[in-house]
Write a protein that holds these residues in place. Sequence first.
Motif, PDB file in Angstrom:
ATOM      1  N   VAL A   1      11.031  13.475   0.941  1.00  0.00           N
ATOM      2  CA  VAL A   1      11.630  11.948   1.197  1.00  0.00           C
ATOM      3  C   VAL A   1      12.973  11.623   1.396  1.00  0.00           C
ATOM      4  CG1 VAL A   1      11.680   9.691  -0.431  1.00  0.00           C
ATOM      5  CG2 VAL A   1       9.626  11.161  -0.561  1.00  0.00           C
ATOM      6  N   ALA A   2      14.017  12.397   0.816  1.00  0.00           N
ATOM      7  CA  ALA A   2      15.365  12.503   0.992  1.00  0.00           C
ATOM      8  C   ALA A   2      15.541  12.716   2.641  1.00  0.00           C
ATOM      9  CB  ALA A   2      16.101  13.189  -0.003  1.00  0.00           C
TER      10      ALA A   2
ATOM     11  N   TYR B   1      13.656  12.701   4.742  1.00  0.00           N
ATOM     12  CA  TYR B   1      13.099  11.339   5.766  1.00  0.00           C
ATOM     13  C   TYR B   1      13.991  10.275   5.749  1.00  0.00           C
ATOM     14  CZ  TYR B   1      10.525   7.112   6.556  1.00  0.00           C
ATOM     15  OH  TYR B   1      10.221   5.900   6.805  1.00  0.00           O
ATOM     16  N   GLN B   2      14.457   9.813   4.708  1.00  0.00           N
ATOM     17  CA  GLN B   2      15.432   8.908   4.517  1.00  0.00           C
ATOM     18  C   GLN B   2      16.804   9.101   5.489  1.00  0.00           C
ATOM     19  OE1 GLN B   2      15.304   8.214   0.313  1.00  0.00           O
ATOM     20  NE2 GLN B   2      13.902   6.723   0.201  1.00  0.00           N
ATOM     21  N   GLU B   3      17.270  10.274   5.087  1.00  0.00           N
ATOM     22  CA  GLU B   3      18.448  10.507   5.861  1.00  0.00           C
ATOM     23  C   GLU B   3      18.231  10.691   7.231  1.00  0.00           C
ATOM     24  OE1 GLU B   3      20.871  14.645   6.443  1.00  0.00           O
ATOM     25  OE2 GLU B   3      20.425  13.934   4.329  1.00  0.00           O
TER      26      GLU B   3
ATOM     27  N   LEU C   1      15.954   8.919   9.178  1.00  0.00           N
ATOM     28  CA  LEU C   1      15.575   7.461   9.460  1.00  0.00           C
ATOM     29  C   LEU C   1      17.078   6.760   9.575  1.00  0.00           C
ATOM     30  CD1 LEU C   1      13.520   5.115   9.815  1.00  0.00           C
ATOM     31  CD2 LEU C   1      13.878   4.775   7.449  1.00  0.00           C
ATOM     32  N   ALA C   2      17.662   6.913   8.823  1.00  0.00           N
ATOM     33  CA  ALA C   2      19.115   6.170   8.626  1.00  0.00           C
ATOM     34  C   ALA C   2      20.118   6.541   9.935  1.00  0.00           C
ATOM     35  CB  ALA C   2      19.869   6.522   7.465  1.00  0.00           C
TER      36      ALA C   2
ATOM     37  N   ARG D   1      18.423   4.754  12.817  1.00  0.00           N
ATOM     38  CA  ARG D   1      18.795   3.438  13.163  1.00  0.00           C
ATOM     39  C   ARG D   1      20.092   3.186  13.379  1.00  0.00           C
ATOM     40  NH1 ARG D   1      15.863   1.877   7.161  1.00  0.00           N
ATOM     41  NH2 ARG D   1      14.002   1.050   8.236  1.00  0.00           N
TER      42      ARG D   1
ATOM     43  N   ASP E   1      11.404   0.070  11.642  1.00  0.00           N
ATOM     44  CA  ASP E   1      11.143  -0.645  10.514  1.00  0.00           C
ATOM     45  C   ASP E   1       9.743  -0.546  10.260  1.00  0.00           C
ATOM     46  OD1 ASP E   1      13.962  -1.500  10.444  1.00  0.00           O
ATOM     47  OD2 ASP E   1      13.716  -3.565  11.076  1.00  0.00           O
TER      48      ASP E   1
ATOM     49  N   ASP F   1       9.174   2.574   8.411  1.00  0.00           N
ATOM     50  CA  ASP F   1       9.433   2.881   7.261  1.00  0.00           C
ATOM     51  C   ASP F   1       8.565   2.045   6.322  1.00  0.00           C
ATOM     52  OD1 ASP F   1      11.173   4.034   5.160  1.00  0.00           O
ATOM     53  OD2 ASP F   1      12.264   1.954   4.828  1.00  0.00           O
TER      54      ASP F   1
ATOM     55  N   THR G   1       6.191   3.802   3.512  1.00  0.00           N
ATOM     56  CA  THR G   1       6.350   3.662   2.035  1.00  0.00           C
ATOM     57  C   THR G   1       4.931   3.247   1.357  1.00  0.00           C
ATOM     58  OG1 THR G   1       8.728   2.587   2.431  1.00  0.00           O
ATOM     59  CG2 THR G   1       7.532   1.824   0.489  1.00  0.00           C
TER      60      THR G   1
END
Length: 142
Positions: free
Chosen positions: A74-75, A77-79, A81-82, A85, A98, A101, A105
């Motif tokens: 998850v971390a 993925y979030q990194e 994705l950021a 963006r 968006d 995400d 989620t």
Amino acid sequence: MPLKLKLGANEQLVVNGAVMVNGGYRTTLMVRNFAHILREKDVLQEDQADTPTKRLYFHVQAMLLKPPPSPELVAAYQEQLAALRRAFVRPDNLVALDEVDRVVTAGDYYKALVQLQTLIGVEASLLNLDPPPWRRARLGQG
């Protein structure tokens, strides 16, 4: 609404983490309830995740193949994705991220992969790369 899968002879797919192989003939399957499904043509091997959007796709694919995702996944993925963006500037691409995400989620990883396939095409165009050949990858290779 059921999902209709048309499988070629010997085509592989993953259903809720289990690799399944169709027999020697074409067939059609109807899936009547929610399941995590990934067809072999949609599999991206790790060594093929050579661009930022493909890396995000690979993370989401890992979530689909072995739910629930680990905190480390998850971390990552979030990194990623950021980072995307910050890289994409067109509003329609940001809306697509968006949506990725939102469905991740919600745990609907396949819908995220579909969105990312479109963004991978956009990325290939922006980076002057050939269209991605990885959709023809076979499970277990790489």
